[in-house]
Scaffold this motif. Structure first.
Motif, PDB file in Angstrom:
ATOM      1  N   ARG A   5      -1.047 -11.694   0.654  1.00  0.00           N
ATOM      2  CA  ARG A   5      -1.022 -12.441   1.909  1.00  0.00           C
ATOM      3  C   ARG A   5      -0.839 -13.925   1.647  1.00  0.00           C
ATOM      4  O   ARG A   5      -1.544 -14.509   0.821  1.00  0.00           O
ATOM      5  CB  ARG A   5      -2.333 -12.213   2.662  1.00  0.00           C
ATOM      6  N   GLY A  28      -4.415   3.831   6.908  1.00  0.00           N
ATOM      7  CA  GLY A  28      -3.492   3.687   8.016  1.00  0.00           C
ATOM      8  C   GLY A  28      -3.403   4.953   8.860  1.00  0.00           C
ATOM      9  O   GLY A  28      -4.088   5.948   8.628  1.00  0.00           O
ATOM     10  N   THR A  71     -11.065  -4.908  14.738  1.00  0.00           N
ATOM     11  CA  THR A  71     -10.043  -5.446  13.833  1.00  0.00           C
ATOM     12  C   THR A  71     -10.040  -6.969  13.864  1.00  0.00           C
ATOM     13  O   THR A  71      -9.928  -7.624  12.815  1.00  0.00           O
ATOM     14  CB  THR A  71      -8.656  -4.907  14.214  1.00  0.00           C
ATOM     15  N   SER A  92     -11.128  -8.871  10.373  1.00  0.00           N
ATOM     16  CA  SER A  92     -10.155  -9.737   9.715  1.00  0.00           C
ATOM     17  C   SER A  92     -10.668 -11.174   9.633  1.00  0.00           C
ATOM     18  O   SER A  92     -10.501 -11.848   8.607  1.00  0.00           O
ATOM     19  CB  SER A  92      -8.815  -9.701  10.449  1.00  0.00           C
ATOM     20  N   GLN A 135      -5.715  -4.476   4.376  1.00  0.00           N
ATOM     21  CA  GLN A 135      -4.326  -4.872   4.168  1.00  0.00           C
ATOM     22  C   GLN A 135      -4.103  -6.352   4.467  1.00  0.00           C
ATOM     23  O   GLN A 135      -3.225  -6.992   3.884  1.00  0.00           O
ATOM     24  CB  GLN A 135      -3.421  -4.026   5.061  1.00  0.00           C
ATOM     25  N   ASP A 136      -4.922  -6.904   5.349  1.00  0.00           N
ATOM     26  CA  ASP A 136      -4.758  -8.293   5.755  1.00  0.00           C
ATOM     27  C   ASP A 136      -5.084  -9.287   4.646  1.00  0.00           C
ATOM     28  O   ASP A 136      -4.680 -10.447   4.728  1.00  0.00           O
ATOM     29  CB  ASP A 136      -5.639  -8.579   6.977  1.00  0.00           C
ATOM     30  N   HIS A 147      -8.084   2.690  10.983  1.00  0.00           N
ATOM     31  CA  HIS A 147      -7.888   1.328  11.462  1.00  0.00           C
ATOM     32  C   HIS A 147      -8.691   0.319  10.663  1.00  0.00           C
ATOM     33  O   HIS A 147      -8.359  -0.880  10.666  1.00  0.00           O
ATOM     34  CB  HIS A 147      -8.223   1.241  12.956  1.00  0.00           C
ATOM     35  N   SER A 148      -9.715   0.763   9.960  1.00  0.00           N
ATOM     36  CA  SER A 148     -10.452  -0.154   9.084  1.00  0.00           C
ATOM     37  C   SER A 148      -9.576  -0.635   7.933  1.00  0.00           C
ATOM     38  O   SER A 148      -9.860  -1.663   7.315  1.00  0.00           O
ATOM     39  CB  SER A 148     -11.712   0.522   8.529  1.00  0.00           C
ATOM     40  N   SER A 149      -8.505   0.103   7.646  1.00  0.00           N
ATOM     41  CA  SER A 149      -7.601  -0.317   6.578  1.00  0.00           C
ATOM     42  C   SER A 149      -6.830  -1.581   6.951  1.00  0.00           C
ATOM     43  O   SER A 149      -6.321  -2.285   6.068  1.00  0.00           O
ATOM     44  CB  SER A 149      -6.604   0.797   6.242  1.00  0.00           C
ATOM     45  N   LEU A 150      -6.753  -1.885   8.237  1.00  0.00           N
ATOM     46  CA  LEU A 150      -6.013  -3.075   8.652  1.00  0.00           C
ATOM     47  C   LEU A 150      -6.656  -4.338   8.092  1.00  0.00           C
ATOM     48  O   LEU A 150      -5.958  -5.265   7.679  1.00  0.00           O
ATOM     49  CB  LEU A 150      -5.937  -3.144  10.183  1.00  0.00           C
ATOM     50  N   ASP A 185      -0.291   6.390   9.505  1.00  0.00           N
ATOM     51  CA  ASP A 185       1.097   6.780   9.349  1.00  0.00           C
ATOM     52  C   ASP A 185       1.254   8.216   8.884  1.00  0.00           C
ATOM     53  O   ASP A 185       2.372   8.696   8.687  1.00  0.00           O
ATOM     54  CB  ASP A 185       1.818   5.839   8.372  1.00  0.00           C
TER      55      ASP A 185
END
Length: 251
Positions: A64, A81, A196, A200, A59-60, A53-56, A83
């Motif tokens: 962007r 992620g 998150t 972010s 990715q943000d 979840h730190s990848s969120l 996935d």
């Protein structure tokens, strides 16, 4: 307690954390923004990495609208992620010694670049080793982590150190160990994570600071525009052409 009251409590907790990082991390945010601006003006490339979840947060800030076009995602197969199947594989890979070295050896990172590493706990082998090895390559490292973990948990890296110990700038998310803001007598486990939201926000504050620092130096920040506004694609095409040698997500 009503569901709506719990929702309000979570919003209050998240807002409180955002106020804390705004007030307590201002100097570090400014330093991180200046470091990014330095990297851009000196011809370096920008990368971001986070596991699970730190990848969120990572990715943000990549590809962007309103963000820096030069920020690239450093990926580790099976880790970025949730996935992958099983999802627990990512957590297991974070604890594998030597994985970060293999990733960096195969990545385009080089001296003069900058890497943002996001790890809430900062205790696992992968983010610690990645920060150590990146700095050894001459790469500047910005770490986004909860410093509280360093005093309340044990490191899982052979050195006994944490991500925070191997960064040029540390952004402390102020998240409590366990990453859950709410408790309720009827629910055994704490719940409602806010990492998150805070991560972010911290990174977007850094990107805004970097854009302002570049403009203050007379350099147009290489920002992307939304593809859903008129002229957005044309704007982005120009920026990507100008900085094509430092953008890797198009290849």
């Amino acid at each position: 307690m009503s569901d709506s009251k719990l929702a309000g409590q979570f919003f209050d907790a998240a807002i409180g954390l955002l106020q804390r990082v705004r007030d307590e991390c201002a100097e570090d945010v400014e330093a991180a923004g200046a470091l990014i601006a330095d990297t851009v003006t000196e011809g370096g490339r920008l990368f971001a990495f986070g596991a699970g979840h730190s990848s969120l947060g990572a990715q943000d800030v990549v590809y962007r609208a309103g963000g820096l076009a030069l920020m690239n995602l450093l990926t580790v197969p099976g880790v970025v992620g949730v996935d992958v199947m099983p999802a627990t594989l990512g957590s297991a890979l974070e604890r594998v010694d030597g994985l970060a070295s293999a990733v960096l050896d195969c990545s385009p990172l080089r001296a003069g670049d900058l890497l943002v590493i996001i790890s809430l706990s900062g205790r696992n082998a992968l983010p610690v080793e990645m920060a150590m090895n990146a700095r050894a390559l001459g790469v500047k490292v910005i770490g986004v982590t909860s410093v509280a973990y360093a005093s309340e948990t044990t490191s899982r890296h052979v050195s006994g150190t944490y991500l925070k110990d191997h960064c040029d700038v540390v952004l402390d998310s102020k998240i409590a160990v366990g990453d859950a803001e709410l408790t309720l007598d009827a629910i055994e486990a704490p719940f409602a994570p806010a990492s998150t939201v805070v991560t972010s926000a911290l990174l977007q504050a850094v990107m805004a600071t970097a854009a302002g620092a570049l403009a203050g130096r007379g350099v147009e920040p290489p920002l992307l525009r939304s593809g859903n506004v008129d002229g957005g694609h044309e704007w982005n095409r120009r920026v990507m052409t100008e900085y094509g040698d430092r953008i890797f997500y198009r290849r």
